[in-house]
Write an enzyme that holds these catalytic residues in place. Structure first.
Site, PDB file in Angstrom:
ATOM      1  CE  LYS A  78      -3.881  -1.877   2.720  1.00 39.22           C
ATOM      2  NZ  LYS A  78      -4.946  -1.700   1.727  1.00 39.22           N
ATOM      3  NE  ARG A  88     -10.800  -9.857  -1.902  1.00 38.41           N
ATOM      4  CZ  ARG A  88     -11.147  -8.937  -2.797  1.00 38.41           C
ATOM      5  NH1 ARG A  88     -11.524  -9.294  -4.007  1.00 38.41           N
ATOM      6  NH2 ARG A  88     -11.167  -7.654  -2.471  1.00 38.41           N
TER       7      ARG A  88
HETATM    8  N1  BES Z   1      -8.046  -3.826   4.459  1.00 41.89           N
HETATM    9  C1  BES Z   1      -8.239  -3.418   3.113  1.00 41.89           C
HETATM   10  C2  BES Z   1      -9.542  -2.668   2.902  1.00 41.89           C
HETATM   11  C3  BES Z   1      -9.633  -1.336   3.590  1.00 41.89           C
HETATM   12  C4  BES Z   1      -9.351  -0.176   2.918  1.00 41.89           C
HETATM   13  C5  BES Z   1     -10.069  -1.252   4.891  1.00 41.89           C
HETATM   14  C6  BES Z   1      -9.473   1.043   3.530  1.00 41.89           C
HETATM   15  C7  BES Z   1     -10.193  -0.039   5.514  1.00 41.89           C
HETATM   16  C8  BES Z   1      -9.898   1.110   4.831  1.00 41.89           C
HETATM   17  C9  BES Z   1      -8.256  -4.649   2.204  1.00 41.89           C
HETATM   18  O1  BES Z   1      -7.458  -5.700   2.625  1.00 41.89           O
HETATM   19  C10 BES Z   1      -7.751  -4.207   0.890  1.00 41.89           C
HETATM   20  O2  BES Z   1      -6.613  -3.845   0.811  1.00 41.89           O
HETATM   21  N2  BES Z   1      -8.603  -4.253  -0.124  1.00 41.89           N
HETATM   22  C11 BES Z   1      -8.228  -3.841  -1.437  1.00 41.89           C
HETATM   23  C12 BES Z   1      -8.748  -4.857  -2.412  1.00 41.89           C
HETATM   24  C13 BES Z   1      -8.218  -4.678  -3.802  1.00 41.89           C
HETATM   25  C14 BES Z   1      -6.754  -5.012  -3.842  1.00 41.89           C
HETATM   26  C15 BES Z   1      -9.012  -5.572  -4.721  1.00 41.89           C
HETATM   27  C16 BES Z   1      -8.832  -2.479  -1.694  1.00 41.89           C
HETATM   28  O3  BES Z   1      -9.958  -2.226  -1.288  1.00 41.89           O
HETATM   29  O4  BES Z   1      -8.145  -1.649  -2.293  1.00 41.89           O
HETATM   30 MN    MN Z   2      -5.447  -5.492   2.025  1.00 44.70          MN
END
Ligand code: BES
Ligand code: MN
Ligand code: ZN
Length: 501
Positions: free
Chosen positions: A277, A357
Site C-alpha cells: 500500500k 477474502r
Molecule cells: N483492508 C483493506 C480494505 C480497507 C481499505 C479497509 C481502507 C479499511 C480502509 C483490504 O485488505 C484491501 O486492501 N482491499 C483492497 C482490495 C483490492 C486489492 C481488490 C482495496 O480495497 O483496495
Molecule cells: Mn489489504
C-alpha cells in the site's frame, strides 16, 4: 449533573407570526422543578433542541444538582430510540472534558412515540457507555475522565413497580451491550505492535474465560493440519505467527436447532504485502481486525445475555507483510477443503492486498465444517465499500432473503446503519481464473460486490450474511455522541441477529 432531553415542537411552516417568533422546545419530563429551572433560558428562544444540541444551566434554581444539561432530540416527528441513545452519549461526552464524574440522566417520559420505558432506558445505558469511551490509552497526559456514576432516573409511570423490574433488566442489558461494544473498540484501537495475532488470541481467550465461553486458539500447525492454504498464505510473509481463534457458546439443554457461525477478519496489520500500500494513511491499517473484534464483542454479549441458540465464532488473525517469504502475485493457493476427501478450491493471487477474502475463505469453510447452519462474517474488506456508501453506512450482502430479513430486523433494534448491496453471477464471472478455480481480484468497478462474491464461493448455499465495515469501523472526526477512533460497528447488530434465532 442532571440531564434532560428536549424536543423541537415547532412544526409551523412558512413565516412565523410575531407572537410565536420564539418557539420554545419542550422538555421531555413531567418534573415541575426541572421545568421551572429551565423556563427562563428556554423562553429566550436561543436554544432550539436540534439533534444533540446542548444547553447547560449552572446552579439550576430549586434543584439539588449543580448543573442541568439539556440535550436536543430534534423535531418531535423524527424522534427515535436511536436518537435517545445518541443523546445519552452526547451528555456523557459533554461531561467528560469538564471533569464532571457524576451524571443523572432522565429518559424521556412523555415522548409521543409511545416507546416502552425499558427500551428507552436500555438505549440510555448503551449510549452513555459508548459515549464514555476514548481512544487515549497511550497518552501519558491522559486524565482518567471516565464517568464514575451514572443514574438513570425513573419518574412517573417508569417508576411504577411492575415496570421497574423490566426497566432495571433492560438497563443491565444495555450495560452489557455497551461494554461489549467498547471491548471490541479497545481491541481495534491497539496498534499492530501491541496487538499481534498471538496477542489477539490471548485477549480473546482471557475474555472467553471471564464470561464462560469455550475456546481454542490455534496457530501455524493447525492451519497446516486443516489445509487452510488461503489463510496461511496471508501469514507466510510475517514473522508473527497467525492465530485461528475459535469461541464456542453452547447453552445447556440446546442440542438441536441452528448453529450460528460468526467469522471475523482479524488482520492485525495490513501493509498490502508484496502489492504494498502507499505510505499515506497506512497507519490506519491497524484497524483491519475490526471485523474479528466485532465477533469477539458480540460473543462477549452473547455469553452474558444467554440466548437459546448455539454459536461458534472464528477469528482468522494474521499480519499481512511483504518479505522474502511473502506470497507473490501469480502464486496459486489451495483453500481448505470442506471434506478431507475433496479437493480445496485453488486461488490465483492477483493482488496480495486482497488478503481479507483469503483468510475468510478458510474461516467460512471451517465454520461449516464445525457444523454452522447459518453464517455471518464481518470484515474491513474493501475500500470500494466506502466509495459506494461513505463513512457512516456499512455494506451488507446475503445469499438468502429470509436470513437477510432477520438481519434487517436486528438493525431496527441496534440502530446501526447498513445497506444491502448485490451479489450476482456477473461479479462471479469477473473472478474466474485461467490457471485456477478463482482469482482474488476482479477489477476496480463493483469491488465490494466482487469481494462478496468471492466469499460466496466458500459459503455456497449455506444461508450467509457478509458485512463489509471498512468505511465505518473507524470514526475520523469526533461526533457529539462518540469519540473519534474505533466505532465498534456491527457488535450490536450481530448480537441482535443471533438473539433472533
Ligand atoms: N483492508 C483493506 C480494505 C480497507 C481499505 C479497509 C481502507 C479499511 C480502509 C483490504 O485488505 C484491501 O486492501 N482491499 C483492497 C482490495 C483490492 C486489492 C481488490 C482495496 O480495497 O483496495
Ligand atoms: Mn489489504
Ligand atoms: Zn485488509
Amino acid at each position: 449533573m442532571l440531564t434532560v432531553l428536549a424536543i423541537d415542537t415547532q412544526t409551523a411552516k412558512g413565516p412565523v407570526s410575531s407572537v410565536d417568533a420564539k418557539p420554545q422546545p419542550t422538555l421531555l419530563t413531567a418534573d415541575a422543578a426541572v421545568e421551572a429551572a429551565a423556563a427562563g433560558v428556554l423562553g429566550t428562544g436561543e436554544y432550539k433542541a436540534g439533534v444533540n444540541e446542548t444547553l447547560l444551566i449552572h446552579a439550576p434554581a430549586g434543584l439539588a444538582a449543580k448543573r442541568l444539561l439539556i440535550v436536543g432530540l430534534g423535531k418531535l416527528a423524527k424522534v427515535t430510540v436511536h436518537g435517545v441513545r445518541e443523546a445519552a452519549g452526547t451528555a456523557v461526552r459533554f461531561a467528560k472534558p469538564r471533569g464532571i464524574r457524576e451524571l443523572v440522566i432522565v429518559p424521556p417520559e412523555n415522548s409521543s412515540e409511545g416507546l416502552p420505558h425499558a427500551v428507552v432506558a436500555r438505549a440510555v445505558a448503551e449510549g452513555a457507555l459508548v459515549g464514555d469511551f476514548d481512544a487515549d490509552t497511550y497518552r501519558s497526559d491522559r486524565k482518567d475522565q471516565s464517568i464514575q456514576s451514572l443514574t438513570i432516573a425513573a419518574a412517573g409511570a417508569a417508576a411504577a413497580d411492575a415496570d421497574r423490574a423490566a426497566t432495571e433488566a433492560a438497563v443491565q442489558e444495555g450495560v452489557i451491550v455497551g461494554e461489549s461494544q467498547n471491548f471490541a473498540r479497545s481491541l481495534v484501537n491497539e496498534p499492530g505492535n501491541k496487538l499481534t495475532p498471538t496477542i489477539l488470541g490471548q485477549r480473546a481467550a482471557a475474555m472467553a474465560q471471564e464470561v464462560g465461553l469455550g475456546w481454542d486458539v490455534y496457530s501455524t500447525e493447525m492451519l497446516h493440519e486443516l489445509k487452510m492454504g488461503a489463510f496461511w498464505s496471508v501469514s507466510q510473509g510475517s514473522a508473527e505467527p497467525p492465530a485461528l481463534i475459535v469461541l464456542r457458546y453452547e447453552p445447556e439443554g440446546v442440542s438441536d436447532g441452528p448453529v450460528l457461525g460468526l467469522v471475523g477478519k482479524g488482520i492485525t496489520f495490513d501493509t498490502g504485502g508484496i502489492s504494498i500500500k502507499p505510505a499515506d494513511n497506512m497507519e490506519k491499517m491497524k484497524y483491519d481486525m475490526a471485523g474479528g473484534a466485532a465477533m469477539l464483542g458480540a460473543m462477549r454479549a452473547i455469553a452474558l445475555l444467554k440466548p437459546r441458540v448455539r454459536v461458534i465464532a472464528i477469528v482468522c488473525a494474521a499480519e499481512n507483510m511483504p518479505s522474502g517469504t511473502a506470497q507473490k502475485p501469480g502464486d496459486v493457493q489451495t483453500a481448505m477443503p470442506l471434506a478431507s476427501d475433496k479437493p480445496g478450491k485453488t486461488i490465483e493471487i492477483i493482488n496480495t492486498d486482497a488478503e481479507g477474502r483469503l483468510v475468510l475463505a478458510d474461516g467460512l469453510t471451517y465454520a461449516r465444517k464445525l457444523g454452522a447452519t447459518h453464517l455471518i462474517d464481518a470484515a474491513t474488506l474493501t475500500g470500494a465499500i466506502s466509495v459506494a456508501l461513505g463513512k457512516t453506512t456499512a455494506g451488507v450482502f446475503s445469499n438468502d432473503d429470509a436470513t437477510y430479513a432477520k438481519f434487517e430486523a436486528a438493525l431496527g433494534v441496534s440502530g446501526e446503519k447498513f445497506w444491502r448491496l448485490p451479489l450476482g453471477e456477473e461479479y462471479a464471472e469477473l473472478i474466474k481464473s485461467d490457471i485456477g478455480d478463482i482469482k482474488n481480484t476482479g477489477g476496480r468497478y463493483g469491488g465490494a460486490s466482487i469481494a462478496a462474491e468471492f466469499l460466496h464461493t466458500f459459503a455456497e448455499d449455506v444461508p450467509w450474511i457478509h458485512l463489509d465495515i471498512a468505511g465505518v469501523a473507524w470514526v475520523d472526526d469526533s461526533r457529539p455522541h462518540i469519540a473519534k477512533g474505533p466505532s465498534g460497528i456491527a457488535v450490536r447488530s450481530i448480537l441482535e441477529w443471533v438473539r433472533s434465532y
